[in-house]
Design a protein around this motif. Sequence first.
Motif, PDB file in Angstrom:
ATOM      1  N   ALA B  77       1.138  -1.006  -0.371  1.00  0.00           N
ATOM      2  CA  ALA B  77       0.107   0.125   0.178  1.00  0.00           C
ATOM      3  C   ALA B  77       0.810   1.378   0.503  1.00  0.00           C
ATOM      4  CB  ALA B  77      -1.081  -0.006   0.959  1.00  0.00           C
ATOM      5  N   SER B  81       1.049   3.902  -3.108  1.00  0.00           N
ATOM      6  CA  SER B  81       1.086   5.337  -2.996  1.00  0.00           C
ATOM      7  C   SER B  81       2.498   5.868  -2.465  1.00  0.00           C
ATOM      8  CB  SER B  81       0.203   5.513  -1.225  1.00  0.00           C
ATOM      9  OG  SER B  81       0.948   5.335  -0.294  1.00  0.00           O
ATOM     10  N   TRP B 108      -6.549   1.760   6.367  1.00  0.00           N
ATOM     11  CA  TRP B 108      -5.993   1.505   5.074  1.00  0.00           C
ATOM     12  C   TRP B 108      -7.356   1.101   4.234  1.00  0.00           C
ATOM     13  CZ3 TRP B 108      -6.930  -1.979   1.270  1.00  0.00           C
ATOM     14  CH2 TRP B 108      -6.464  -2.709   0.602  1.00  0.00           C
ATOM     15  N   GLN B 112      -9.216   4.029   0.616  1.00  0.00           N
ATOM     16  CA  GLN B 112      -8.747   3.688  -0.421  1.00  0.00           C
ATOM     17  C   GLN B 112      -9.440   4.583  -1.259  1.00  0.00           C
ATOM     18  OE1 GLN B 112      -5.757   1.942  -1.348  1.00  0.00           O
ATOM     19  NE2 GLN B 112      -5.288   2.621   0.888  1.00  0.00           N
ATOM     20  N   ASP B 113      -9.359   4.363  -2.802  1.00  0.00           N
ATOM     21  CA  ASP B 113     -10.399   4.991  -3.707  1.00  0.00           C
ATOM     22  C   ASP B 113     -10.653   3.734  -4.810  1.00  0.00           C
ATOM     23  OD1 ASP B 113     -11.404   6.137  -5.743  1.00  0.00           O
ATOM     24  OD2 ASP B 113      -9.780   7.296  -6.847  1.00  0.00           O
ATOM     25  N   ALA B 117      -8.834   1.005  -7.104  1.00  0.00           N
ATOM     26  CA  ALA B 117      -7.762   0.528  -5.816  1.00  0.00           C
ATOM     27  C   ALA B 117      -8.808  -0.873  -5.287  1.00  0.00           C
ATOM     28  CB  ALA B 117      -7.842   0.807  -4.398  1.00  0.00           C
ATOM     29  N   THR B 119      -8.675  -4.920  -3.715  1.00  0.00           N
ATOM     30  CA  THR B 119      -8.259  -5.162  -2.309  1.00  0.00           C
ATOM     31  C   THR B 119      -7.843  -7.175  -2.885  1.00  0.00           C
ATOM     32  OG1 THR B 119      -7.039  -5.281  -0.733  1.00  0.00           O
ATOM     33  CG2 THR B 119     -10.018  -4.928  -0.417  1.00  0.00           C
ATOM     34  N   LEU B 149     -15.432  -1.452  -2.482  1.00  0.00           N
ATOM     35  CA  LEU B 149     -14.434  -1.237  -2.785  1.00  0.00           C
ATOM     36  C   LEU B 149     -14.200  -2.988  -3.577  1.00  0.00           C
ATOM     37  CD1 LEU B 149     -11.354  -0.347  -2.855  1.00  0.00           C
ATOM     38  CD2 LEU B 149     -11.351  -1.710  -0.120  1.00  0.00           C
TER      39      LEU B 149
END
Lengths: 307, 307
Positions: B77, B81, B108, B112-113, B117, B119, B149
């Motif tokens: 991460a 970034s 975290w 996140q966008d 992103a 995961t 997300l």
Amino acid sequence: MDLARRIAARGSEFLLFALTPPRVTVGAERAQEIADVTQKRLAALDLDGLVLYDIDDESDRNPDERPFPFLPTLDPAVFRSQHLTGWRTPVVVYRSVGKYDEAELRAWLETQDADHALTVFVGASSRDKQSATSLVRAQRLWADLRPELPLGGVAIPERHTRRGDEHLRLIAKQEAGCSFFVTQVVYDVNAAKNLVSDYRYECAERGLEPVPIVFTFSVCGSLKTLEFLGWLGVDVPRWIHNDLRHADDTLQASYEHSVGVARDLIEYCRRIGVPFGINVESVSIRRAEIEASVELATALGRELRRV
Amino acid sequence: MDLARRIAARGSEFLLFALTPPRVTVGAERAQEIADVTQKRLAALDLDGLVLYDIDDESDRNPDERPFPFLPTLDPAVFRSQHLTGWRTPVVVYRSVGKYDEAELRAWLETQDADHALTVFVGASSRDKQSATSLVRAQRLWADLRPELPLGGVAIPERHTRRGDEHLRLIAKQEAGCSFFVTQVVYDVNAAKNLVSDYRYECAERGLEPVPIVFTFSVCGSLKTLEFLGWLGVDVPRWIHNDLRHADDTLQASYEHSVGVARDLIEYCRRIGVPFGINVESVSIRRAEIEASVELATALGRELRRV
């Protein structure tokens, strides 16, 4: 060049077709009809040889119920000599050696014509089984009496999956005189490749030349046949099992799987330089399955580089 | 359409490339150099997404000595970034959830966008391991905080070979919110097909739509890497192991094997209607292996039907 000479020369890319003889209960007349129909059906196939299985009960190998009942079949040697009289290619006659005493095996070996007959000796299906003659003893009889008669052995990729030493068994059989091997039906291509690969590299390490391995294929027309394959010890990968179970046409799906597996193995054996043959077996009495087997042999024959 | 939307739409045939971040010891300047070289190298690939692994020690999973020492790497991460600032595709950031306590995971997740992103949560590598957050707890945090997300899970065909229930684990993860799966490196095509097949038919039985399964491939440039794959729990079939061991060029041989396995899986997934993606991972620091990985991604990208 005929099959025996090709095998002796470590030749490759030959095509066989395997049958079980008719049941012992059918009588001579019906056996002859079956032989005639079979010869006619296979005439167009351009086979290098015919394989006749010697069916044994084998119910000792597996405590689960046999999906199909055991029905004794004619002695393949008898079926060949009395009924397949018009057949022109060499014939590979299986001998389940545990069924015969030494005198019987000796008499049979002595009467074979090495130009037209080959044999595959199959040992007992389990250690517990009482057998009239052991595989090792049968191999010695062969070596004493008829070492010029091409002798084959069985190769079982599934045993390699479980124990990892099937390649060593093949080499021991080769040292006992086997000049070719025949697998049981192949559904698990990785298991077959694992065995061929280990065999090839072990041969290289020992300075031995690999002998031809004949891969057997079949079609499977029903889930019951699939279950029977499992009973016989054939590993059918889950995904193929699922494909066949959900197929609209099990027979057609199994045909396509067999073509795929065979192509994969043919390409692999060519690449690593192990001589091979293809054997298509037809052990069903259902017409659709028999015809699909003949089609499969036609299709696989086209994959081979033949002279 | 971008990766998140394609996954949500149960899309298929997308291409990812996976990296491990640089070691923590390299320092910010060197990490930036690595990021720059990597972005340049991958620019021509037309990727749908980049995957960043979150390396964990995992020495608890296997009592045998680790063939390569464990070297802690930057938090993916953070690498993303702070260093991959110019990268334009979405990034799938792995979270080995046992490494982070709830507050860390929460922080975290919250930053996140969801447009750029995704995961993948990875649980502890063994039951005995002390983990700060369990997989189930992490999934709940995700569901509470950031259900938009895209969340993926790991799929392990080898576990299906041993236990036969990996397809049920996938479905449980799907019910917990996973909208895609990523496998570990695939060498055993049958194991992967077995899992996909059982997953597909179990979905059909439950009236679920299968989500995309991303198959991971890599090249393997040395026998030590091969040994490491085994240590990590990847099943490499004997015949492939033998091929690589005897190849004049291990890297090239492994490249060809990966292309073969990928083609087989692509054809299979299309046929049975399971959406899929291809992920090529590059975890080596050797230049030849990194370049071969990029070539592999180029070759596999050409196999895909992409819009």
